[in-house]
Every structure is written in structure tokens, then in C-alpha cells.
Design a protein around this motif. Structure first.
Motif, mmCIF file in Angstrom:
data_model
loop_
_atom_site.group_PDB
_atom_site.id
_atom_site.type_symbol
_atom_site.label_atom_id
_atom_site.label_comp_id
_atom_site.label_asym_id
_atom_site.label_seq_id
_atom_site.Cartn_x
_atom_site.Cartn_y
_atom_site.Cartn_z
ATOM 1 N N UNK A 333 0.670 -1.181 0.114
ATOM 2 C CA UNK A 333 -0.093 -0.205 0.384
ATOM 3 C C UNK A 333 0.892 1.175 0.063
ATOM 4 N N UNK A 334 1.977 1.427 0.141
ATOM 5 C CA UNK A 334 2.987 2.323 0.217
ATOM 6 C C UNK A 334 3.208 2.811 1.465
ATOM 7 N N UNK A 335 2.389 2.673 2.362
ATOM 8 C CA UNK A 335 2.304 3.415 3.947
ATOM 9 C C UNK A 335 3.724 3.127 4.513
ATOM 10 N N UNK A 336 4.025 4.649 4.464
ATOM 11 C CA UNK A 336 5.686 4.591 5.778
ATOM 12 C C UNK A 336 5.691 4.810 6.829
ATOM 13 N N UNK A 337 5.858 4.553 7.403
ATOM 14 C CA UNK A 337 5.367 4.811 9.057
ATOM 15 C C UNK A 337 7.196 4.018 9.822
ATOM 16 N N UNK A 338 7.698 4.484 10.873
ATOM 17 C CA UNK A 338 8.871 3.568 11.694
ATOM 18 C C UNK A 338 7.853 3.025 12.202
ATOM 19 N N UNK A 339 7.002 2.629 12.805
ATOM 20 C CA UNK A 339 6.112 1.664 13.447
ATOM 21 C C UNK A 339 5.630 0.753 13.276
#
Length: 384
Positions: A333-339
Motif C-alpha cells: 500500500x506504500x504506507x511508510x511509518x517507523x511503527x
């Protein structure tokens, strides 16, 4: 492309003595020429050769062509020093290391390598011997040994200089070979490679090359190094140097094995090889004190070099892509997050729920970026 082939020399005691005297004389001559170049600020080859050529022949027993090779070696050393200073590898201009490098002439160890060209060195492939110039005269019938693959490369592609090297009492010739490059094919897809410390390499196919064995070996070497350093003797210092070389050879062997397998898989399946561009990572990250040793000994750059030249040799496309957020971005989905990466080993997308091994996800992201980058690289230039 240029590769080197290392062959082992098998000299008699008399031949070994002549080789040692030759190496010592050439390096004393190089140190003298370096001092003259430093004092008179002569960094060009022709100017330095006019200044020291007669002295090298009269005072150090060198013939004409070896004297020319010595001058070339000195000029190359100052060129390499200048490049290192400009690249910042010796620290800022205010550092002590920088001032030590620029404040004195380059010195050459008595056993430093010496280049020989075809006027000083000739190969007799049928007899597996070489003929080489020494301070005691031309030495003929000096036997050498190498693997069949190295011998084939040597016979078919040797070109240019060969370096005479002594390591731990063993003599080698390192020959330069100019190998024709095969045409790079159009890849059907890419093998993304994520490099790390715990896992040295993980591909987008899910193949994992763990670094636990190499880590254990390095920790064992560190303990032995500590024991030898406490002794503080000349013998301990010599053994420390030998251990350091052995550890480097072991790490290089591991990288050779990994890169050879990855390139072979890519070639067999018609794909390219893509890696992250990790230049400057040691300067960008801040680590705890107990992690600095692992980072400084991380051989990621060497692994990248091995992958690049093996791919080039096999005609396999090779790309370096942007490394930012490859371990935090969801490839679905392309979601980028450290978590998205709650732990070192696991990835779990907060948006779509995609989960899997973190290093494999990073390899998939590298593969996807290579697909986009290759389209840009191979796109025709716009017409003006």
C-alpha cells in the motif's frame, strides 16, 4: 573490465634472497624519490624522473626500466594521497591525521609491492615459469602455481603491469587482466538485496544469508586480539597483524560466496541485481558504544563491490537505488511509518496489515525501486 590474478611463486632459497634484495632496493629508491618529490614539490612524472633517474641507477643498483617503474610508483602514491585528502578520508584539514599526511613525504615499507612491466617481467606459460629482473641480474626459470581457472584467465587476458608481493614469507605475482565485458541483457525483473549486520544479505526471493557465523568469528578474534595486546611484545604485534589479515580474508571469502550465488541466480532467471546505496551510512547513524565495533566491521561496501563486478563480468544488470525507508515502507500500500517495523526481525503495516520478515520486505522494496529506476535509465533521451 580489469581483474587481477594472483599466482604463487615457488622460488628456491637463492631466488627468494634475490627477490627480497630487489624489493628492498626498489622501496629504498622509492623512499628517496618520494623525499625529493616532497622537498622540491615535484608531483609530475617527467619532472621527478629528470631529477632522480640518475641517482636511482647509480646509488640503488636499479636498471633503466625498474627506475622508471619506481618513479611511476611514487607519483601514483602522491596522486592517491591527494585523492584521499580531497575525499576527506584523512579527516578535516584541522586534524592531526591530516597534518601528519601532508607534513612529511610518503614512505615505502621495505616489503611494499613493486610493479613490473613486460620489459622487466616475462611469462613462460607452457613451463609455468617467469623471467624477472632482480638486482642480481635477470632471474629465469622462476616457477609459479595457480588454479586452472586463474591460469586460463592469465593466458588469455593478461595485459599491463604485474606486482611483486611478499606476504608472511610467501611470494606472489599479482597480474592485471583485461577481460572483455559481455553485453548487458534486458532484465525480466530484479533481485532486490537488502544488506545488514545480523543478516549479511536478504533477497526479495526470501533467501537469507545470515551473519551469525561471521559475527562469532569476529568476536573470537576480538578476544584473541585483546589477549595479544596485553602482552605488548614484538612477537604479539606480529601476530596481531597476521590475525587482522586472516580476519579480512575470511570476511572477503564470505562476501565472495554470497555475491557469487546471488549473481548466479539472477543470471539463470534473466533478472538484474539491485542493492541499496549505503554510502556515508557510518557518518549518518549514531550508535551506542557497544554497537560501534559491529558497525565499523560491517563489510557491506565490499559485498556491494563483489556484486557489482561479478554482475558486470556475467552481463547481469546492476543498480543501486535509494535506501531511504526501505525497511519502513509497505510494498503493497506504500504506507511508510517507523511503527511498521516494531522489531528488528518483523514488519507489520499499520494500514493494510501486511506482515512478514523485515529484511525480506526491505528486499522487495529495493526490487520495486529498481523496476522504476531501470525504466528511467533505459528511457530514450528527449529530442531537442
Amino acid at each position: 573490465m580489469k581483474l587481477v590474478v594472483q599466482v604463487k611463486l615457488l622460488p628456491t632459497p637463492e631466488q627468494a634472497s634475490a627477490l627480497k634484495a630487489t624489493l628492498s632496493a626498489c622501496n629504498r629508491a622509492a623512499t628517496h624519490a618520494s623525499h625529493v618529490a616532497f622537498v622540491k614539490r615535484l608531483k609530475d612524472r617527467n619532472g621527478l624522473q629528470k631529477e632522480v633517474y640518475a641517482d636511482l641507477k647509480a646509488c640503488f643498483g636499479l636498471s633503466a626500466q625498474p627506475a622508471v617503474r619506481v618513479v611511476k610508483k611514487v607519483v601514483d602514491a602522491y596522486t592517491a594521497l591527494k585523492a584521499s585528502l580531497q575525499a576527506g578520508r584523512l579527516g578535516p584539514t584541522t586534524s592531526k591525521r591530516y597534518h601528519r599526511a601532508v607534513g612529511r613525504p610518503v614512505a615505502f615499507r621495505p616489503e611494499a609491492a613493486q610493479p613490473f612491466d613486460d620489459r622487466c617481467l616475462s611469462w613462460q606459460y607452457d613451463a609455468h615459469t617467469v623471467s624477472i629482473w632482480t638486482v642480481d641480474g635477470r632471474m629465469k626459470g622462476l616457477r609459479f602455481a595457480c588454479s586452472p581457472d586463474q591460469f586460463k584467465t592469465l593466458v588469455e587476458h593478461r595485459k599491463g603491469e604485474s606486482d611483486l608481493v611478499q606476504r608472511a614469507g610467501t611470494w606472489f605475482l599479482v597480474a592485471t587482466c583485461d577481460i572483455p565485458e559481455p553485453e548487458v541483457y534486458e532484465p525480466v525483473d530484479w533481485v532486490g538485496v537488502d544488506r545488514g549486520i545480523v543478516n549479511l544479505a536478504t533477497t526479495s526471493d526470501g533467501t537469507n544469508y545470515q551473519g551469525r557465523r561471521l559475527g562469532r568469528y569476529r568476536r573470537w578474534q576480538a578476544r584473541k586480539r585483546t589477549e595479544l595486546q596485553k602482552k605488548n611484545t614484538r612477537s604479539a604485534t606480529r601476530r596481531l597483524a597476521c590475525r587482522a589479515q586472516k580476519e579480512n580474508r575470511h570476511a572477503a571469502h564470505v562476501n565472495h560466496q554470497i555475491s557469487k550465488e546471488i549473481v548466479s541466480v539472477a543470471q539463470r532467471t534473466g533478472r538484474g541485481v539491485a542493492v541499496e546505496e549505503l554510502g556515508g551510512i557510518r557518518e549518518r547513524v549514531r550508535l551506542r558504544r557497544d554497537q560501534r565495533g559491529a558497525l565499523s566491521s560491517w563489510p557491506f561496501h565490499q559485498l556491494g563491490q563483489h556484486l557489482a563486478y561479478k554482475a558486470k563480468k556475467a552481463g547481469v544488470p546492476f543498480l543501486e537505488v535509494d535506501a531511504r525507508h526501505t525497511s519502513q515502507r509497505c510494498p503493497r500500500c506504500g504506507h511508510t511509518e517507523r511503527a511498521n517495523r516494531p522489531g528488528r526481525d518483523h514488519f507489520h503495516c499499520r494500514r493494510c496489515g501486511l506482515a512478514g520478515p523485515a529484511d525480506v520486505i526491505a528486499g522487495v522494496n529495493v526490487r520495486d525501486r529498481a523496476r522504476s529506476a531501470w525504466v528511467f535509465v533505459t528511457a530514450p533521451a528527449p529530442s531537442l
